[in-house]
Structure formats: C-alpha cells, structure tokens
Design a protein around this motif. Structure first.
Motif, PDB file in Angstrom:
ATOM      1  N   THR A  83      38.269  36.445  19.150  1.00  0.00           N
ATOM      2  CA  THR A  83      39.799  35.588  18.991  1.00  0.00           C
ATOM      3  C   THR A  83      40.111  35.417  20.387  1.00  0.00           C
ATOM      4  N   PHE A  84      40.691  34.098  20.399  1.00  0.00           N
ATOM      5  CA  PHE A  84      41.129  33.700  21.640  1.00  0.00           C
ATOM      6  C   PHE A  84      42.681  33.245  21.322  1.00  0.00           C
ATOM      7  N   HIS A  85      43.795  33.673  22.468  1.00  0.00           N
ATOM      8  CA  HIS A  85      44.834  33.229  22.406  1.00  0.00           C
ATOM      9  C   HIS A  85      45.294  32.296  23.517  1.00  0.00           C
ATOM     10  N   GLN A  86      46.018  31.405  23.168  1.00  0.00           N
ATOM     11  CA  GLN A  86      46.809  30.214  24.302  1.00  0.00           C
ATOM     12  C   GLN A  86      48.120  30.867  24.657  1.00  0.00           C
ATOM     13  N   ALA A  87      47.955  31.148  26.048  1.00  0.00           N
ATOM     14  CA  ALA A  87      49.365  31.556  26.477  1.00  0.00           C
ATOM     15  C   ALA A  87      49.313  31.807  28.118  1.00  0.00           C
ATOM     16  N   ASP A  88      50.562  31.853  28.719  1.00  0.00           N
ATOM     17  CA  ASP A  88      50.615  31.866  30.033  1.00  0.00           C
ATOM     18  C   ASP A  88      50.289  33.641  30.526  1.00  0.00           C
ATOM     19  N   MET A  89      49.546  33.837  31.406  1.00  0.00           N
ATOM     20  CA  MET A  89      49.328  35.258  31.967  1.00  0.00           C
ATOM     21  C   MET A  89      50.642  35.707  32.378  1.00  0.00           C
ATOM     22  N   VAL A  90      51.680  34.974  33.077  1.00  0.00           N
ATOM     23  CA  VAL A  90      52.883  35.382  33.521  1.00  0.00           C
ATOM     24  C   VAL A  90      53.815  36.038  32.481  1.00  0.00           C
ATOM     25  N   GLU A  91      53.610  35.600  31.370  1.00  0.00           N
ATOM     26  CA  GLU A  91      54.678  35.914  30.150  1.00  0.00           C
ATOM     27  C   GLU A  91      53.922  35.459  28.761  1.00  0.00           C
ATOM     28  N   PHE A  92      53.589  36.549  28.257  1.00  0.00           N
ATOM     29  CA  PHE A  92      53.064  36.571  26.727  1.00  0.00           C
ATOM     30  C   PHE A  92      53.332  37.690  25.987  1.00  0.00           C
ATOM     31  N   ASP A  93      53.154  37.618  24.738  1.00  0.00           N
ATOM     32  CA  ASP A  93      53.366  38.901  23.986  1.00  0.00           C
ATOM     33  C   ASP A  93      52.766  38.686  22.525  1.00  0.00           C
ATOM     34  N   LEU A  94      51.511  39.440  22.532  1.00  0.00           N
ATOM     35  CA  LEU A  94      50.500  39.452  21.658  1.00  0.00           C
ATOM     36  C   LEU A  94      50.923  40.559  20.648  1.00  0.00           C
ATOM     37  N   GLY A  95      51.913  41.163  20.812  1.00  0.00           N
ATOM     38  CA  GLY A  95      52.444  42.232  19.755  1.00  0.00           C
ATOM     39  C   GLY A  95      51.202  43.449  19.406  1.00  0.00           C
ATOM     40  N   LYS A  96      50.541  43.612  20.691  1.00  0.00           N
ATOM     41  CA  LYS A  96      49.598  44.951  20.403  1.00  0.00           C
ATOM     42  C   LYS A  96      49.192  45.227  21.796  1.00  0.00           C
ATOM     43  N   GLN A  97      48.411  46.442  21.918  1.00  0.00           N
ATOM     44  CA  GLN A  97      48.185  46.847  23.234  1.00  0.00           C
ATOM     45  C   GLN A  97      46.570  47.097  23.121  1.00  0.00           C
ATOM     46  N   PHE A  98      45.999  47.103  24.317  1.00  0.00           N
ATOM     47  CA  PHE A  98      44.688  47.211  24.535  1.00  0.00           C
ATOM     48  C   PHE A  98      44.288  48.416  25.353  1.00  0.00           C
ATOM     49  N   ASP A  99      43.034  49.168  25.279  1.00  0.00           N
ATOM     50  CA  ASP A  99      42.459  49.970  26.064  1.00  0.00           C
ATOM     51  C   ASP A  99      42.149  49.346  27.562  1.00  0.00           C
ATOM     52  N   VAL A 100      41.704  48.058  27.519  1.00  0.00           N
ATOM     53  CA  VAL A 100      41.428  47.601  28.827  1.00  0.00           C
ATOM     54  C   VAL A 100      41.959  46.090  29.069  1.00  0.00           C
ATOM     55  N   ILE A 101      42.422  45.607  29.977  1.00  0.00           N
ATOM     56  CA  ILE A 101      42.663  44.438  30.256  1.00  0.00           C
ATOM     57  C   ILE A 101      42.020  43.920  31.531  1.00  0.00           C
ATOM     58  N   THR A 102      41.249  42.597  31.518  1.00  0.00           N
ATOM     59  CA  THR A 102      40.795  42.183  32.604  1.00  0.00           C
ATOM     60  C   THR A 102      41.467  40.936  33.019  1.00  0.00           C
ATOM     61  N   CYS A 103      41.295  40.425  34.303  1.00  0.00           N
ATOM     62  CA  CYS A 103      42.001  39.120  35.016  1.00  0.00           C
ATOM     63  C   CYS A 103      40.874  38.809  36.036  1.00  0.00           C
ATOM     64  N   LEU A 104      39.797  38.050  35.740  1.00  0.00           N
ATOM     65  CA  LEU A 104      38.634  38.081  36.733  1.00  0.00           C
ATOM     66  C   LEU A 104      38.354  36.545  37.320  1.00  0.00           C
ATOM     67  N   PHE A 105      37.677  36.544  38.174  1.00  0.00           N
ATOM     68  CA  PHE A 105      37.160  35.265  38.982  1.00  0.00           C
ATOM     69  C   PHE A 105      38.621  34.575  39.594  1.00  0.00           C
ATOM     70  N   SER A 106      39.350  35.570  40.142  1.00  0.00           N
ATOM     71  CA  SER A 106      40.638  35.261  41.133  1.00  0.00           C
ATOM     72  C   SER A 106      41.456  34.295  40.261  1.00  0.00           C
ATOM     73  N   SER A 107      41.462  34.606  38.969  1.00  0.00           N
ATOM     74  CA  SER A 107      42.343  33.799  38.349  1.00  0.00           C
ATOM     75  C   SER A 107      43.881  34.237  38.485  1.00  0.00           C
ATOM     76  N   ILE A 108      43.930  35.249  39.007  1.00  0.00           N
ATOM     77  CA  ILE A 108      45.318  35.721  39.277  1.00  0.00           C
ATOM     78  C   ILE A 108      46.012  34.882  40.210  1.00  0.00           C
ATOM     79  N   GLY A 109      45.476  34.044  41.215  1.00  0.00           N
ATOM     80  CA  GLY A 109      45.953  33.243  42.191  1.00  0.00           C
ATOM     81  C   GLY A 109      46.781  32.095  41.644  1.00  0.00           C
ATOM     82  N   TYR A 110      46.483  31.640  40.153  1.00  0.00           N
ATOM     83  CA  TYR A 110      47.436  30.659  39.929  1.00  0.00           C
ATOM     84  C   TYR A 110      48.643  31.008  39.447  1.00  0.00           C
ATOM     85  N   VAL A 111      49.138  32.194  39.619  1.00  0.00           N
ATOM     86  CA  VAL A 111      50.671  32.535  39.194  1.00  0.00           C
ATOM     87  C   VAL A 111      51.232  31.887  40.568  1.00  0.00           C
TER      88      VAL A 111
END
Length: 235
Positions: A83-111
């Motif tokens: 399942t893939f969701h289209q949203a901005d990493m800065v502000e999103f709401d999927l209505g659920k929580q996860f055991d693990v969240i990753t943000c890899l390949f330096s994508s965080i720089g795009y903020v």
C-alpha cells in the motif's frame, strides 16, 4: 523531485551500484536491536519507487509514502502488494501508527528548512507506536557539501541509454543542483532537466528535532552508505 525521471530512476541507481538489499539488511538489524513494540508494521517515508520497501516486506508489513505521484505510479505497478500513500512527509495523517518508520537515502533533506525538519520528525513520531523505532538517513552537512563538484551517472542497456550530469551548488543553508538528462530509447532521444533543493542541517539540528519530538536519539556516524543514521526510540 524526480517526476520527469521516475520511470528511469531504478536503472540510474542500479548503474551506480547502490545495494538496496544490503542496506535493507542493515536496517533490519538496527530495528531488531532497538525495537520494543510487539508488532512488525513498517512505514517507509519518501519511499520513491519502493525498492527498499520491497525488500523490507520480507520481514515487515510494509506501507510506503511519497509526495511524488510519478514515483508512486512506478512503485505501485512494480509492487502491487504494498500500500502506497501520496503525502508530504512534513505533514501527513494516515490514521494509524507503526512499529517502525524509515526515511532513507537522505530524502529528509527535501524538507529544506529547520522548522520543516522538526515538523517532519514530529509527524513521523506521531505515527510511531510506543516502543517503536524511527530511522532517518541524513543529507550532507554544510561542511560536507562541495559546491562546484561535477557529477555524472550513465546507463548503458540495450534499449536504454542515459547520461545524467549536474554541478553541485549552494545558496546559504540550501544545497541545490540541476540534473541534465539525455535519454535514448527506440522511440527517440529526449533531453530534460530537474532541479533539486535540499537543506544542509547540522548534526545538532537533527538531534534537536528528534529530542523535541520526545524521542531518545542515537547518532550512528557511518550508517548505510557513509552518510550516517539518526535512530529515534519512542518510550
């Protein structure tokens, strides 16, 4: 964003020898070392074409999230079981929580900015279960970034030839570059450009963003590919 080049993204990074399987194995080891929550739900933020997600699903119930619609088209076609969701990493709401969240390949720089960095880490933390783990691979720091550096990637497949070139530039705390693509297929040759802008954050700014989100943070200086990792633990 990689909207124009999404359909060529996998070929480009395969050509440079990026080892997604080895990186996913390292991520799995870190998760097993630190995760205290009982489940195995994983969200990959800025998942791109889903290469890391596809490997991590061997051990986790994986979902992906990305802002770029074209990247998600490629990911969804290649990995229809995720399942893939289209949203901005800065502000999103999927209505659920996860055991693990990753943000890899330096994508965080795009903020781009410190305020948006803190918002992104807070948003990801809000989606993390107690005992969960947040893993972020940082972009370069201002000291590491080398303006004027000339780079190129080449793809040489029977029916696909690509040359991608750029020069690294800087504007204050913002790194930027324009990718110049020449792409040849049996349908013809095309040329296009993409501009990418990423924020240059200090280690202290990453640490502060995690701490403001009430995470215990560990900085691993080597990480998956030499850029380091920030590992956040939710109590």
């Amino acid at each position: 964003m990689f909207s124009k080049s999404a359909k060529f993204y996998n070929a480009l990074y395969e050509s440079m020898g990026k080892d997604y399987a080895a990186e996913a194995q390292k991520v799995h080891h870190i998760i097993q070392q630190h995760k205290k929550s009982p489940g195995n739900a994983l969200l990959e933020v800025a998942c791109g074409t889903g290469l890391h997600a596809s490997i991590l699903q061997q051990n986790y119930q994986v979902e992906g999230l990305d802002l770029d619609a074209e990247m998600l088209v490629v990911a969804s076609q290649k990995y229809p079981g995720i399942t893939f969701h289209q949203a901005d990493m800065v502000e999103f709401d999927l209505g659920k929580q996860f055991d693990v969240i990753t943000c890899l390949f330096s994508s965080i720089g795009y903020v781009k900015t410190k305020a948006r960095l803190e918002s992104a880490i807070r948003t990801m933390t809000d989606h993390l279960l107690p005992g969960g783990v947040l893993i972020v691979e940082p972009w370069f720091t201002l000291e590491q970034w080398k303006p004027g550096r000339v780079s190129a990637l080449f793809v040489d497949q029977p029916e696909l030839k690509i040359a991608r070139m750029n020069i690294s530039e800087v504007d204050g705390r913002l790194s930027f570059f324009v990718f110049h693509y020449t792409v040849a297929t049996p349908q013809g040759v095309e040329y296009f450009t993409e501009r990418h802008e990423l924020g240059l954050f200090t280690p202290d700014e990453y640490l502060e963003a995690f701490r403001k989100a009430n995470l215990t943070v560990i900085h691993e200086p080597i990480g998956l590919d030499g850029r380091g990792l920030y590992i956040g633990l939710k109590s």
